[in-house]
Design an enzyme around this catalytic site. Structure first.
Site, mmCIF file in Angstrom:
data_model
loop_
_atom_site.group_PDB
_atom_site.id
_atom_site.type_symbol
_atom_site.label_atom_id
_atom_site.label_comp_id
_atom_site.label_asym_id
_atom_site.label_seq_id
_atom_site.Cartn_x
_atom_site.Cartn_y
_atom_site.Cartn_z
ATOM 1 N N THR A 1 -15.526 0.131 -11.376
ATOM 2 C CA THR A 1 -16.749 0.812 -10.965
ATOM 3 C C THR A 1 -16.775 2.179 -11.638
ATOM 4 O O THR A 1 -15.733 2.793 -11.855
ATOM 5 C CB THR A 1 -16.814 0.998 -9.444
ATOM 6 N N ARG B 1 -24.266 2.672 -0.663
ATOM 7 C CA ARG B 1 -24.410 1.213 -0.761
ATOM 8 C C ARG B 1 -25.057 0.661 0.509
ATOM 9 O O ARG B 1 -25.897 -0.252 0.450
ATOM 10 C CB ARG B 1 -23.034 0.574 -0.975
ATOM 11 N N ARG C 1 0.827 -1.202 0.000
ATOM 12 C CA ARG C 1 0.000 0.000 0.000
ATOM 13 C C ARG C 1 0.865 1.258 0.000
ATOM 14 O O ARG C 1 0.551 2.247 -0.655
ATOM 15 C CB ARG C 1 -0.912 -0.033 1.233
ATOM 16 N N ASP D 1 -19.863 4.562 -0.157
ATOM 17 C CA ASP D 1 -20.044 3.433 0.769
ATOM 18 C C ASP D 1 -21.368 3.581 1.523
ATOM 19 O O ASP D 1 -22.101 2.608 1.726
ATOM 20 C CB ASP D 1 -18.901 3.367 1.782
#
Length: 350
Positions: free
Chosen positions: A264, A185, A122, A182
């Site tokens: 997405t 969703r 990361r 988020d």
């Protein structure tokens, strides 16, 4: 044959309009108070173009500027949008690899970013994006010193922090899209299960945009009815494991879309357009967005981390942070997210 994007390039003079329109006599000049809204989108990949398309169809800008490092693709995307002019509100669309095209923007949306490759840590991904943002953010700040910066690129929280540092802007004018999608969703899953409209569900995901995001179960309501207290009142049993499985389903839904279609785009397009509307139309709506979170909810004052909290958004950017009552577990998870992000940021050297 020469490629053209306007009739003037083919030799049709600007004075031809006199053949179609007759000017008014003693007409007053345009009102000096009329405000033209300009939005710039940096990066014309799937996400950037979904955002641009949604901004156009929702009539959020008078001018839309696109920037990308690939000039041929950039010009193609610009022409494709321009050719839809007869079906859209009147918006000027321009594009260039040169950041001068973004001058005097009200809102700059950054979607460009390096994707994580197999086996890459990361921190390595963040370092590559830091190098990219050093090329993007300073010219945006130079050409539009009064703009709002909205970062969509991932990892969004750390990159929003980087954009803040590189821009020199006050923190309220640098925002990450964070957990706004988020939360949408989350609301969809709850609404679908309860058979209500998602707009009647109040539910937030906060913290880091990623696997450690925090679902604020204690503050969820449907039609004004608090969910958990209503379950307890009616003696309906539920377990913490069930709530956690729902949170994981929200986080995993993005991965499912990527597995099925490769990326997405549409949902993030609508999410970012909703943020643009709240910001530029000064709507004072509450959105969970990535902001400078030090000092909120027990996050130490020396931790200059950006993570998502429910915030009131308007023309000045982040206007205030909602004082949501968290449980001890929710507070601990939020502070844990902040600590994780802080440890990554400390290694960036900016």
């Amino acid at each position: 044959m020469k490629k053209v994007s306007s009739l003037s390039e083919l030799g049709l003079g600007d004075d031809v309009s006199r053949a179609f329109f007759r000017p008014l006599q003693q007409a007053a000049p345009p009102s000096p108070t009329k405000r033209q809204i300009k939005i710039s989108v940096i990066g014309t990949g799937n996400v950037g173009m979904a955002i641009a398309q949604t901004i156009l169809t929702q009539d959020l800008a008078d001018e839309l500027a696109l920037v990308d490092a690939k000039p041929d693709k950039l010009r193609g995307e610009m022409l494709d949008l321009q050719h839809a002019a007869a079906f859209l509100p009147r918006t000027k669309i321009c594009a260039s690899p040169d950041y001068a095209v973004t001058a005097a923007s009200d809102l700059c949306i950054i979607t460009a970013g390096a994707r994580q490759i197999a086996g890459e840590s990361r921190l390595d991904l963040v370092q590559r994006n830091l190098a990219l943002f050093r090329e993007i953010v300073p010219p945006l700040a130079r050409y539009s010193p009064d703009a709002l910066l909205l970062v969509v690129s991932n990892p969004v929280d750390v990159l929003t922090y980087i954009a803040w540092k590189l821009s020199g802007f006050p923190p309220n004018r640098v925002i990450g899209s964070g957990t706004n999608l988020d939360s949408s969703r989350f609301r969809f899953l709850l609404a679908d299960h309860l058979e209500v409209n998602a707009q009647d569900v109040q539910a937030y995901m906060v913290g880091e945009h990623g696997d450690s995001s925090v679902a604020l179960w204690s503050s969820i309501s449907v039609g004004g009815v608090p969910v958990l207290s209503s379950l307890e009142k009616h003696q309906i049993a539920y377990e913490a494991e069930v709530l956690e499985s729902i949170r994981k389903a929200v986080v995993g839904s993005a991965y499912e879309v990527i597995r099925l279609k490769g990326y997405t785009s549409w949902a993030i397009g609508y999410s970012v357009a909703s943020l643009a509307r709240s910001l530029l139309r000064d709507q004072h709506r509450i959105h969970p967005v990535s902001l400078l979170a030090k000092g909120f909810y027990g996050i130490p004052d020396d931790h200059e981390v950006f993570l998502s909290l429910p915030a009131r958004l308007g023309r000045g950017g982040v206007l205030s942070v909602a004082n949501v009552q968290l449980t001890d577990e929710e507070s601990n998870r939020l502070r844990s997210s902040a600590h994780t992000l802080w440890e990554i940021q400390r290694q960036l050297g900016i």
